[in-house]
Design an enzyme around this catalytic site. Structure first.
Site, PDB file in Angstrom:
ATOM      1  N   GLU A  73      37.179  45.347  45.721  1.00 44.81           N
ATOM      2  CA  GLU A  73      35.709  44.450  45.398  1.00 44.81           C
ATOM      3  C   GLU A  73      35.157  44.367  46.589  1.00 44.81           C
ATOM      4  O   GLU A  73      35.749  44.471  47.472  1.00 44.81           O
ATOM      5  CB  GLU A  73      36.108  43.383  44.495  1.00 44.81           C
ATOM      6  CG  GLU A  73      36.784  42.464  45.109  1.00 44.81           C
ATOM      7  CD  GLU A  73      36.125  41.251  45.890  1.00 44.81           C
ATOM      8  OE1 GLU A  73      34.999  41.152  45.729  1.00 44.81           O
ATOM      9  OE2 GLU A  73      36.816  40.691  46.833  1.00 44.81           O
ATOM     10  N   HIS A  99      33.068  39.215  43.117  1.00 45.36           N
ATOM     11  CA  HIS A  99      32.012  38.375  43.270  1.00 45.36           C
ATOM     12  C   HIS A  99      31.079  38.431  41.894  1.00 45.36           C
ATOM     13  O   HIS A  99      29.834  38.484  42.201  1.00 45.36           O
ATOM     14  CB  HIS A  99      31.427  38.536  44.554  1.00 45.36           C
ATOM     15  CG  HIS A  99      32.193  38.161  45.769  1.00 45.36           C
ATOM     16  ND1 HIS A  99      33.133  38.919  46.253  1.00 45.36           N
ATOM     17  CD2 HIS A  99      32.395  37.168  46.680  1.00 45.36           C
ATOM     18  CE1 HIS A  99      33.619  38.644  47.284  1.00 45.36           C
ATOM     19  NE2 HIS A  99      33.451  37.734  47.457  1.00 45.36           N
ATOM     20  N   SER A 107      38.578  37.403  47.464  1.00 47.54           N
ATOM     21  CA  SER A 107      37.502  37.544  48.570  1.00 47.54           C
ATOM     22  C   SER A 107      38.528  37.692  49.868  1.00 47.54           C
ATOM     23  O   SER A 107      39.342  38.198  49.902  1.00 47.54           O
ATOM     24  CB  SER A 107      36.536  36.654  48.556  1.00 47.54           C
ATOM     25  OG  SER A 107      35.568  37.103  49.351  1.00 47.54           O
TER      26      SER A 107
END
Length: 340
Positions: A238, A308, A141
């Site tokens: 992502e 995630h 992230s």
């Protein structure tokens, strides 16, 4: 026809297929610095390079998970500090990271969470120190900023994977062990039992260095000194909770900045909750991939165990892999860490 079949059938009808037998890989990527594998008894520092930790239970959780693997957790001061939504001031978080990198008794550094703020400390990282003291650095992230900066500025292999907040389940722990502990060259195969089904954007097989991370964070680094050269790279992305128009905007940014024209392969791991509140007035993700990725004529697929999600890979940033977009697999062509 659902979107996966539409994408796949479109690729079939195009008549364009990339070679299925790529050239022989080199034993190791030149100039790349790899940390040594973790072994039982090693110390792993847990710190918060970005967002503050508001619940101590997460600290205990990751310490217990590492203990189960035979690793000893060393708690950083950043786990208990707060500066707004950050885990302390930028220079303080960078100072702690530098101290852990330079500490000979510390064998790895694991981010407890993402959030926002990792990019703020990049100017204060000692990249020469990191080069001289290579060790595992893992997160995902927002930690993408740190992983890419270390790869670019220190030539250090970093790892996009588990954070302390993540689910340390059997699938994720297995890939953590195989990548950073037993240091295996193996094929990463999706587990779709609990995640969205993978689908091919354009079939083909390609080799290249695996580089990427969170789309929002990576896009925000474009134009900075912390972004790598993309020529021939296999780009993995992502994201989470982004409306399709924002995904469109960021993919457009990668296009007009020249990133997409340089890469040799593309993987979008997972984009949870990336749907519009009004689907009839929006593009779907698959339509965006047809617009931005399919015309590149490179192997590409969606739905790898990256992001995630519950089950996730531990991906070495900078290591050479072979990607098969039709089979939805990645195969290491060199060990992810330093060989004994």
């Amino acid at each position: 026809m659902n979107r996966r079949n539409f994408l796949f059938n479109t690729a079939m009808l195009s008549g364009i297929f990339l070679p299925s037998s790529p050239a022989l890989a080199t034993p190791s990527t030149p100039g790349l610095i790899k940390p040594r594998p973790l072994k039982k008894g090693d110390k792993v520092a847990i710190m918060a390079p970005a967002g503050a930790v508001f619940s101590p239970k997460h600290i205990d959780k990751v310490c217990d998970a590492l203990k189960e693997l035979g690793l000893e957790a060393v708690k950083g001061k950043s786990l208990y500090q707060q500066h707004g939504y950050l885990a302390g001031k930028d220079k303080d978080r960078a100072k702690e990271f530098n101290q852990f990198m330079g500490d000979k008794d510390i064998n790895g550094i694991l981010a407890i969470r993402g959030g926002w703020g990792c990019a703020r400390m990049l100017p204060y990282i000692d990249y020469e120190l990191a080069r001289k003291n290579p060790k595992m650095v893992m997160g995902m992230s927002d930690i993408t900023a740190l992983l890419l900066a270390l790869y670019q500025k220190s030539s250090l292999v970093t790892f996009h994977g588990l954070v302390g907040y993540a689910s340390w389940n059997e699938f994720s722990v297995e890939h953590f062990q195989r990548t950073v502990m037993t240091n295996e060259m193996y094929t990463l195969i999706n587990d779709t039992s609990t995640e969205e089904e993978a689908y091919t954007i354009r079939p083909g097989v390609v080799e290249g260095e695996l580089v990427g991370g969170n789309l929002t964070v990576l896009s925000g680094l474009i134009g900075s000194p912390y972004i790598p050269d993309w020529k021939g790279k296999i780009l993995f992305l992502e994201d989470l909770n982004e409306d399709p128009y924002r995904i469109d905007r960021m993919l457009t940014h990668l296009k007009i900045s020249g990133v997409l024209d340089q890469i040799s392969g593309f993987i979008f791991g997972n984009c949870r909750k990336c749907v519009s509140d009004d689907p009839a007035a929006s593009f779907s993700l698959s339509e965006l991939f047809l617009d931005h990725i399919y015309p590149l004529k490179i192997p590409a697929y969606y739905g790898a165990n990256i992001g995630h999600i519950t089950n996730k890979f531990s991906l070495p940033v900078g290591v050479k892999v072979q990607m098969d977009a039709k089979k939805h697999t990645l195969t290491y062509l060199e060990t992810p860490m330093l060989e004994a």
